[in-house]
Design a protein around this motif. Structure first.
Motif, PDB file in Angstrom:
ATOM      1  N   PRO A 340       0.800  -1.239   0.000  1.00 45.13           N
ATOM      2  CA  PRO A 340       0.000   0.000   0.000  1.00 45.13           C
ATOM      3  C   PRO A 340       0.824   1.276   0.000  1.00 45.13           C
ATOM      4  O   PRO A 340       0.269   2.365  -0.144  1.00 45.13           O
ATOM      5  CB  PRO A 340      -0.809  -0.105   1.307  1.00 45.13           C
ATOM      6  CG  PRO A 340      -0.550  -1.457   1.861  1.00 45.13           C
ATOM      7  CD  PRO A 340       0.722  -1.926   1.275  1.00 45.13           C
ATOM      8  N   LEU A 341       2.122   1.153   0.169  1.00 46.34           N
ATOM      9  CA  LEU A 341       2.959   2.344   0.309  1.00 46.34           C
ATOM     10  C   LEU A 341       3.091   3.071  -1.027  1.00 46.34           C
ATOM     11  O   LEU A 341       3.182   2.447  -2.085  1.00 46.34           O
ATOM     12  CB  LEU A 341       4.345   1.967   0.830  1.00 46.34           C
ATOM     13  CG  LEU A 341       4.507   1.885   2.358  1.00 46.34           C
ATOM     14  CD1 LEU A 341       3.535   0.888   2.956  1.00 46.34           C
ATOM     15  CD2 LEU A 341       5.936   1.512   2.736  1.00 46.34           C
ATOM     16  N   ARG A 342       3.091   4.381  -0.950  1.00 46.28           N
ATOM     17  CA  ARG A 342       3.224   5.212  -2.140  1.00 46.28           C
ATOM     18  C   ARG A 342       4.540   5.969  -2.106  1.00 46.28           C
ATOM     19  O   ARG A 342       5.070   6.300  -1.043  1.00 46.28           O
ATOM     20  CB  ARG A 342       2.064   6.202  -2.241  1.00 46.28           C
ATOM     21  CG  ARG A 342       1.889   7.073  -1.004  1.00 46.28           C
ATOM     22  CD  ARG A 342       0.725   8.025  -1.126  1.00 46.28           C
ATOM     23  NE  ARG A 342       0.923   8.980  -2.215  1.00 46.28           N
ATOM     24  CZ  ARG A 342       0.126  10.025  -2.416  1.00 46.28           C
ATOM     25  NH1 ARG A 342      -0.919  10.231  -1.605  1.00 46.28           N
ATOM     26  NH2 ARG A 342       0.361  10.858  -3.409  1.00 46.28           N
ATOM     27  N   ALA A 343       5.067   6.244  -3.310  1.00 46.25           N
ATOM     28  CA  ALA A 343       6.354   6.935  -3.410  1.00 46.25           C
ATOM     29  C   ALA A 343       6.180   8.421  -3.137  1.00 46.25           C
ATOM     30  O   ALA A 343       5.090   8.989  -3.287  1.00 46.25           O
ATOM     31  CB  ALA A 343       6.949   6.719  -4.800  1.00 46.25           C
ATOM     32  N   VAL A 344       7.270   9.061  -2.727  1.00 46.12           N
ATOM     33  CA  VAL A 344       7.255  10.505  -2.529  1.00 46.12           C
ATOM     34  C   VAL A 344       7.260  11.191  -3.894  1.00 46.12           C
ATOM     35  O   VAL A 344       7.305  10.537  -4.942  1.00 46.12           O
ATOM     36  CB  VAL A 344       8.461  10.942  -1.677  1.00 46.12           C
ATOM     37  CG1 VAL A 344       8.363  10.357  -0.283  1.00 46.12           C
ATOM     38  CG2 VAL A 344       9.779  10.521  -2.328  1.00 46.12           C
TER      39      VAL A 344
END
Length: 484
Positions: A340-344
């Motif tokens: 679920p993590l999104r990039a900066v």
């Protein structure tokens, strides 16, 4: 709560233990005094030696006798001092951690040290060195608010579940990744000191070695360079294995009710018990080489910790992903999930490339003006750009359930799991370059997080930074603030 008891002293074996521990220091003093008194003859030397030994023994006995402790009503009272008496009272509610450790000599005497921390500083609030193992267990139970009458029963039938353990093979494998060249310097220093002690003529040896070395280098420079590199690598690997073996031998982590109990060490056996309620965040570490082979390390940041000044507790130093997940579950934490993590923001690539590559390129341009061959360094321009792209790809974040999960790192990688309820404050900061690129950094503070690095999120788009900061504090403690 246990009733108040009478004042007690440390175990009498403490006297013998301290005398043995200080024996090298006393022997060194005897040698110096004997040398000074050598003109007086053998009788004077013997008298000086006897005086020193008797004096050291008497001081040790007086210090032991003057040190007392007792459990009063809701507090631990410690008194010490031979001439100037000191008295300290430590309320139970201030005590955050109580740990037990045994050094090698203490294990021989069957003694242990009880270390007490209140969280008021990086040093221990008090240390009872040394008491019997039974007394150490009693003190730990009482100081943690348990009734001393149930301590014996708890010791006989402990309800413990082994969460993670490392056998000898695992410990030795971990040591191979603890490579260090520090011991190479230590080895040469020790050899030098030994030569001075036995009166070895190092100048003659070094002169001979220098002549032989010059001849050897003239004939086989690549070969000797290779052998030297192999020798340094061997010493570094052996030192890493040895250090890890002594520290991590017998590593075992157990779940005991609402606490985690960790035991490890060969020469110094330490036992640390951490309350699950005091854990502030979890951090997973993956090394440059070991991480690629599927090994990870898990540390928990607690509110203090008696075996670590900053409360950093290593609970799975060399584990597989499934084992890390099991330990996290025992600590009441969810598994780390990168999906679920999104990039900066992409501005992270630009800013990182400018900071890591822009300044060196200016230096190369100036150098090439004077040394034309330096212009070949421009061929390295893609390197900082590639690093920046990887940094953005691996710097991700998301609010997953009631936790904040953050990961970052290129060669070595770190991943944080922070319960939203443990976040103390959130700040949004922007440097001049970030303002130009329309990005910001969200800094996250939880109690003790500084000791393990902070789970900051660097270079978000401004329109994402402030909503995220407010979301992180939605379930946070009172007094949490967002600053910019």
């Amino acid at each position: 709560m246990s009733a108040p008891d009478a004042a007690r002293r440390l175990h009498p074996g403490t006297i013998a233990l301290r005398i043995v521990v200080k024996a090298p220091q006393n022997v060194a003093g005897l040698v110096a005094l004997s040398a000074a008194a050598s003109k007086g003859g053998l009788l004077v030397m013997a008298g000086v030696a006897a005086l020193v030994l008797v004096g050291a023994g008497l001081v040790t006995w007086l210090r032991w006798r003057s040190f007392t402790y007792r459990i009063a009503e809701g507090e631990l009272v410690i008194a010490d001092g031979i001439l100037h008496r000191n008295r300290r009272s430590i309320p139970f509610e201030r005590i955050q951690d109580v740990s037990i450790d045994q050094k090698l000599l203490a294990r021989v005497f069957g003694l242990a040290r009880v270390r007490i921390e209140t969280g008021g500083g990086e040093a221990d609030e008090a240390s009872l060195d040394s008491v019997s193992l039974a007394e150490a267990a009693r003190l730990r139970a009482v100081l943690r608010g348990r009734d001393a009458s149930v301590v014996a029963a708890t010791q006989q039938a402990p309800a413990r579940d082994v969460v993670f353990a490392m056998d000898t093979r695992r410990v030795l494998t971990m040591g191979l990744f603890g490579f260090s060249l520090v011991w190479v310097g230590v080895l040469f220093a020790a050899i030098n000191q030994l030569g001075d002690l036995i009166g070895l003529d190092w100048n003659g040896w070094w002169n001979w070695a220098g002549i032989a070395g010059r001849e050897a280098w003239a004939l086989a420079t690549p070969l000797f360079a290779l052998l030297a590199a192999i020798a340094a690598l061997a010493v570094g690997a052996i030192s890493g294995v040895a250090r890890t073996f002594f520290i991590e031998h017998g590593f075992r982590l157990e779940r005991e009710g609402a606490r985690l109990r960790r035991v490890r060490g060969l020469t110094t056996r330490t036992e640390v018990v951490v309350s699950v309620a005091r854990i502030q965040l979890a951090m997973i570490e993956r090394g440059m080489v070991s991480g690629r082979l599927g090994w990870s390390g898990l540390r928990l940041q607690t509110l203090g910790g008696s075996d670590d000044a900053g409360g950093r507790q290593q609970v799975a130093p060399f584990a597989r992903e499934a084992e890390v997940t099991r330990v996290l579950a025992a600590a009441g934490y969810p598994a780390f999930d990168p999906l679920p993590l999104r990039a900066v923001a992409f501005g992270h690539v630009v800013r990182t490339a400018v900071l890591r590559g822009g300044v060196p390129l200016v230096g190369v341009a100036v150098a090439s003006w004077f040394v034309p061959l330096a212009a070949f360094a421009f061929l390295l321009v893609p390197v900082p750009v590639a690093v920046a792209l990887l940094a953005r790809r691996r710097h991700r974040y998301a609010v997953v359930g009631d936790t904040l999960q953050v990961m970052r790192g290129v060669l070595t990688q770190q991943a944080w799991i922070v319960p939203l309820a443990n976040i103390q404050s959130v700040s949004v900061t922007r440097s001049p370059l970030q303002r130009l690129l329309g990005i910001a950094t969200v800094r996250v503070d939880s109690a003790g997080a500084k000791g393990m690095g902070r789970p900051d999120i660097t270079d978000l788009a401004v329109e994402d930074a402030y909503p995220l900061a407010r979301a992180l504090l939605a379930d946070g403690p009172r007094g949490s603030t967002v600053t910019a």
